[in-house]
Design a protein around this motif. Structure first.
Motif, PDB file in Angstrom:
ATOM      1  N   SER A  57       6.607  93.553  23.039  1.00 52.85           N
ATOM      2  CA  SER A  57       7.758  94.412  22.715  1.00 52.85           C
ATOM      3  C   SER A  57       8.188  94.234  21.268  1.00 52.85           C
ATOM      4  N   GLN A  58       8.169  92.977  20.804  1.00 52.32           N
ATOM      5  CA  GLN A  58       8.523  92.726  19.406  1.00 52.32           C
ATOM      6  C   GLN A  58       7.436  93.255  18.468  1.00 52.32           C
ATOM      7  N   GLN A  59       6.180  93.128  18.897  1.00 54.97           N
ATOM      8  CA  GLN A  59       5.068  93.622  18.081  1.00 54.97           C
ATOM      9  C   GLN A  59       5.127  95.139  17.981  1.00 54.97           C
ATOM     10  N   THR A  60       5.522  95.807  19.068  1.00 55.42           N
ATOM     11  CA  THR A  60       5.656  97.264  19.057  1.00 55.42           C
ATOM     12  C   THR A  60       6.746  97.699  18.083  1.00 55.42           C
ATOM     13  N   THR A  61       7.893  97.021  18.127  1.00 56.16           N
ATOM     14  CA  THR A  61       8.993  97.359  17.220  1.00 56.16           C
ATOM     15  C   THR A  61       8.583  97.165  15.762  1.00 56.16           C
ATOM     16  N   LYS A  62       7.952  96.036  15.480  1.00 55.77           N
ATOM     17  CA  LYS A  62       7.507  95.735  14.121  1.00 55.77           C
ATOM     18  C   LYS A  62       6.494  96.774  13.634  1.00 55.77           C
ATOM     19  N   ALA A  63       5.501  97.117  14.494  1.00 55.87           N
ATOM     20  CA  ALA A  63       4.479  98.093  14.104  1.00 55.87           C
ATOM     21  C   ALA A  63       5.091  99.468  13.861  1.00 55.87           C
ATOM     22  N   LEU A  64       6.096  99.857  14.678  1.00 54.92           N
ATOM     23  CA  LEU A  64       6.774 101.145  14.477  1.00 54.92           C
ATOM     24  C   LEU A  64       7.480 101.187  13.133  1.00 54.92           C
ATOM     25  N   LEU A  65       8.155 100.100  12.819  1.00 57.64           N
ATOM     26  CA  LEU A  65       8.872 100.065  11.530  1.00 57.64           C
ATOM     27  C   LEU A  65       7.902 100.167  10.362  1.00 57.64           C
ATOM     28  N   ASP A  72       2.646 101.759   1.476  1.00 55.31           N
ATOM     29  CA  ASP A  72       1.192 101.779   1.337  1.00 55.31           C
ATOM     30  C   ASP A  72       0.579 102.506   2.528  1.00 55.31           C
ATOM     31  N   PRO A  73      -0.198 103.546   2.305  1.00 53.33           N
ATOM     32  CA  PRO A  73      -0.828 104.278   3.408  1.00 53.33           C
ATOM     33  C   PRO A  73      -1.722 103.379   4.259  1.00 53.33           C
ATOM     34  N   ALA A  74      -2.430 102.445   3.618  1.00 45.85           N
ATOM     35  CA  ALA A  74      -3.306 101.554   4.390  1.00 45.85           C
ATOM     36  C   ALA A  74      -2.488 100.692   5.332  1.00 45.85           C
ATOM     37  N   THR A  75      -1.325 100.236   4.846  1.00 43.19           N
ATOM     38  CA  THR A  75      -0.451  99.415   5.702  1.00 43.19           C
ATOM     39  C   THR A  75       0.053 100.228   6.871  1.00 43.19           C
ATOM     40  N   ARG A  76       0.428 101.506   6.591  1.00 38.42           N
ATOM     41  CA  ARG A  76       0.897 102.376   7.667  1.00 38.42           C
ATOM     42  C   ARG A  76      -0.215 102.628   8.694  1.00 38.42           C
ATOM     43  N   ALA A  77      -1.436 102.789   8.221  1.00 37.34           N
ATOM     44  CA  ALA A  77      -2.555 103.033   9.136  1.00 37.34           C
ATOM     45  C   ALA A  77      -2.832 101.820  10.017  1.00 37.34           C
ATOM     46  N   ALA A  78      -2.822 100.640   9.386  1.00 36.78           N
ATOM     47  CA  ALA A  78      -3.044  99.425  10.151  1.00 36.78           C
ATOM     48  C   ALA A  78      -1.929  99.214  11.172  1.00 36.78           C
ATOM     49  N   GLU A  82      -2.136  98.936  15.229  1.00 30.59           N
ATOM     50  CA  GLU A  82      -1.514  97.802  15.948  1.00 30.59           C
ATOM     51  C   GLU A  82      -0.527  98.309  16.983  1.00 30.59           C
ATOM     52  N   LEU A  83       0.211  99.381  16.614  1.00 28.65           N
ATOM     53  CA  LEU A  83       1.174  99.974  17.537  1.00 28.65           C
ATOM     54  C   LEU A  83       0.477 100.502  18.784  1.00 28.65           C
ATOM     55  N   ALA A  84      -0.632 101.225  18.572  1.00 29.78           N
ATOM     56  CA  ALA A  84      -1.349 101.797  19.713  1.00 29.78           C
ATOM     57  C   ALA A  84      -1.830 100.702  20.654  1.00 29.78           C
ATOM     58  N   THR A  85      -2.365  99.609  20.063  1.00 27.15           N
ATOM     59  CA  THR A  85      -2.877  98.517  20.894  1.00 27.15           C
ATOM     60  C   THR A  85      -1.742  97.791  21.610  1.00 27.15           C
ATOM     61  N   ALA A  86      -0.695  97.416  20.875  1.00 32.55           N
ATOM     62  CA  ALA A  86       0.403  96.632  21.449  1.00 32.55           C
ATOM     63  C   ALA A  86       1.166  97.424  22.494  1.00 32.55           C
ATOM     64  N   PHE A  87       1.537  98.672  22.144  1.00 29.97           N
ATOM     65  CA  PHE A  87       2.325  99.456  23.092  1.00 29.97           C
ATOM     66  C   PHE A  87       1.490  99.830  24.309  1.00 29.97           C
ATOM     67  N   GLY A  88       0.191 100.153  24.074  1.00 30.33           N
ATOM     68  CA  GLY A  88      -0.669 100.495  25.206  1.00 30.33           C
ATOM     69  C   GLY A  88      -0.791  99.341  26.190  1.00 30.33           C
ATOM     70  N   PRO A 143      -3.608 109.222  14.292  1.00 36.98           N
ATOM     71  CA  PRO A 143      -3.843 108.831  12.905  1.00 36.98           C
ATOM     72  C   PRO A 143      -3.646 109.981  11.921  1.00 36.98           C
ATOM     73  N   ALA A 144      -3.887 111.212  12.373  1.00 39.11           N
ATOM     74  CA  ALA A 144      -3.723 112.362  11.463  1.00 39.11           C
ATOM     75  C   ALA A 144      -2.280 112.736  11.250  1.00 39.11           C
ATOM     76  N   SER A 145      -1.406 112.276  12.133  1.00 35.06           N
ATOM     77  CA  SER A 145       0.015 112.660  12.011  1.00 35.06           C
ATOM     78  C   SER A 145       0.896 111.447  11.822  1.00 35.06           C
ATOM     79  N   ARG A 146       0.361 110.426  11.199  1.00 36.74           N
ATOM     80  CA  ARG A 146       1.140 109.192  11.035  1.00 36.74           C
ATOM     81  C   ARG A 146       2.361 109.390  10.131  1.00 36.74           C
ATOM     82  N   ASP A 147       2.357 110.412   9.329  1.00 34.77           N
ATOM     83  CA  ASP A 147       3.512 110.621   8.447  1.00 34.77           C
ATOM     84  C   ASP A 147       4.483 111.641   9.024  1.00 34.77           C
ATOM     85  N   GLY A 148       4.173 112.039  10.268  1.00 35.06           N
ATOM     86  CA  GLY A 148       5.021 113.037  10.896  1.00 35.06           C
ATOM     87  C   GLY A 148       6.315 112.434  11.408  1.00 35.06           C
TER      88      GLY A 148
END
Length: 388
Positions: A57-65, A72-78, A82-88, A143-148
């Motif tokens: 739950s904490q990893q999901t919150t951190k990844a969302l933020l 950095d786009p690379a940081t957002r992608a990573a 991480e969000l997809a894995t942790a929340f899933g 991944p294509a809408s990460r800035d949405g």
């Protein structure tokens, strides 16, 4: 003589039943131990995964933020990965806790969780209600809408409910720990009860075996005694007389002591049997045995050899005068057998005497000489004694 078959079968059945019960109780304890081990293993996995839910739950919150606010786009992608894995994994594990199902364990291997109950079920139910809107928000996040707009709304939602989700996961962990402790206590109580029953049954088997052993020994002793005594008169039988006499004579030969062997036969016993019946004959033999036993000294051994033939071993009886007195007392005692047993008949007996060491120490020789002397007394008119 042997112990009755029915008694042996009864003891065997009881013993086998006790053994079977002991084995069943022992198997019950084993099954409970295995069950307890499985329960504890399942509880340990569940508690471990409940603890991991707090981290996810904490990893999901951190990844969302990070996915929403990192420059950095690379940081957002990573962060999105991480969000997809942790929340899933968080949502999959929460569903497994709620409905029974599979999720990934700590080593990334599939594990099956049982549906939780009680306080744990409440925590899971409330957590799923909180997570459902977040799942809907992230449904279109790729991944294509990460800035949405998906991550912005989801991050805001998760920040607002982060403490609540963390508290619910703490409640889940605590409830699972309490359930495990309570279940372990109940299972151990059952285990202890089964063990006590098994132990009690084992002790009962031991006590039963000891009782059976004592009873068997008592029976054997009783049968040994019966095997050494004449069943009609209760006097020693030929076997017991022979064993006793051989021992006495062996000692007498060593220390040079003296004694006598008497052979005794009722006079006219067959006509009495024929006239009055075998029941009367048996009563006479019983009365005769009682007379011999009462007249014999404490050191003497009186025995019924068979029919109306009796023998008496008399250690330290050697002097003719003493032998005369002893045989006189025997004949007098026989004459006093109650008249009502055999009305109108005066009972008498013929006695033959062989003494040792004069006639040697061999029992067969002594009995043979005494027997010949007895028949000599009988041919001389009976109701008398005759020395070999």
């Amino acid at each position: 003589m042997s112990i009755p078959v029915s008694a042996l079968l009864g003891s065997t059945r009881r013993f086998v039943s006790a053994i079977v019960l002991f084995v069943l109780l022992d198997l019950t304890v084993l099954v409970i131990n295995l069950w307890l081990a499985d329960q504890l293993a399942d509880d340990a996995v569940a508690i471990n995964l409940a603890g991991r839910q707090r981290m996810l739950s904490q990893q999901t919150t951190k990844a969302l933020l990070l996915a929403n606010g990192a420059a950095d786009p690379a940081t957002r992608a990573a962060a999105a990965d991480e969000l997809a894995t942790a929340f899933g994994l968080f949502e999959q594990t929460l569903t497994a806790f709620a409905e029974s199902g599979q999720t990934l364990g700590g080593d990334d291997t599939p594990v099956t969780l049982k549906a939780v109950t009680g306080e744990a079920a409440r925590a899971v139910r409330e957590a799923r209600a909180i997570v459902a809107p977040l799942k809907a928000m992230l449904h279109g996040a790729t991944p294509a809408s990460r800035d949405g707009p998906h991550y912005a709304a989801a991050a805001d939602y998760m920040v607002r409910h982060n403490r609540e989700v963390l508290s619910l996961m703490n409640s889940l962990t605590t409830a699972l720990e309490h359930d495990s402790v309570r279940r372990s206590r109940d299972l151990r109580a059952i285990q202890t009860g089964a063990f006590v029953l098994a132990l009690g049954n084992f002790l009962a088997i031991v006590v039963g075996l000891l009782r059976q052993f004592r009873a068997t020994e008592t029976d054997r002793q009783r049968w040994r005694e019966l095997a050494r005594h004449d069943p009609l008169t209760g006097l020693a039988n030929r076997k017991a007389f022979t064993e006793t006499a051989l021992g006495v004579l062996a000692r007498a030969e060593v220390d040079g002591s003296c004694g006598a062997v008497l052979m005794l036969d009722l006079d006219g016993f067959k006509p009495i049997n024929d006239s009055f019946g075998h029941a009367t004959g048996d009563r006479i033999l019983i009365a005769l045995a009682a007379s011999l036993d009462a007249t014999a000294r404490a050191t003497d051994t009186a025995a019924r050899l068979g029919g109306d033939e009796f023998a008496i071993l008399c250690p330290n009886l050697h002097e003719p005068a003493h032998i005369d007195q002893f045989c006189g007392r025997l004949l007098a005692a026989i004459a006093r057998i109650p008249d009502e047993i055999c009305p109108g008949r005066m009972l008498g007996a013929s006695i033959g005497v062989a003494v040792y060491p004069d006639n040697g120490y061999a029992l067969a020789n002594l009995m043979g000489q005494a027997d010949r002397a007895m028949y000599a007394a009988k041919h001389s008119g009976g109701n008398r004694w005759q020395a070999a």
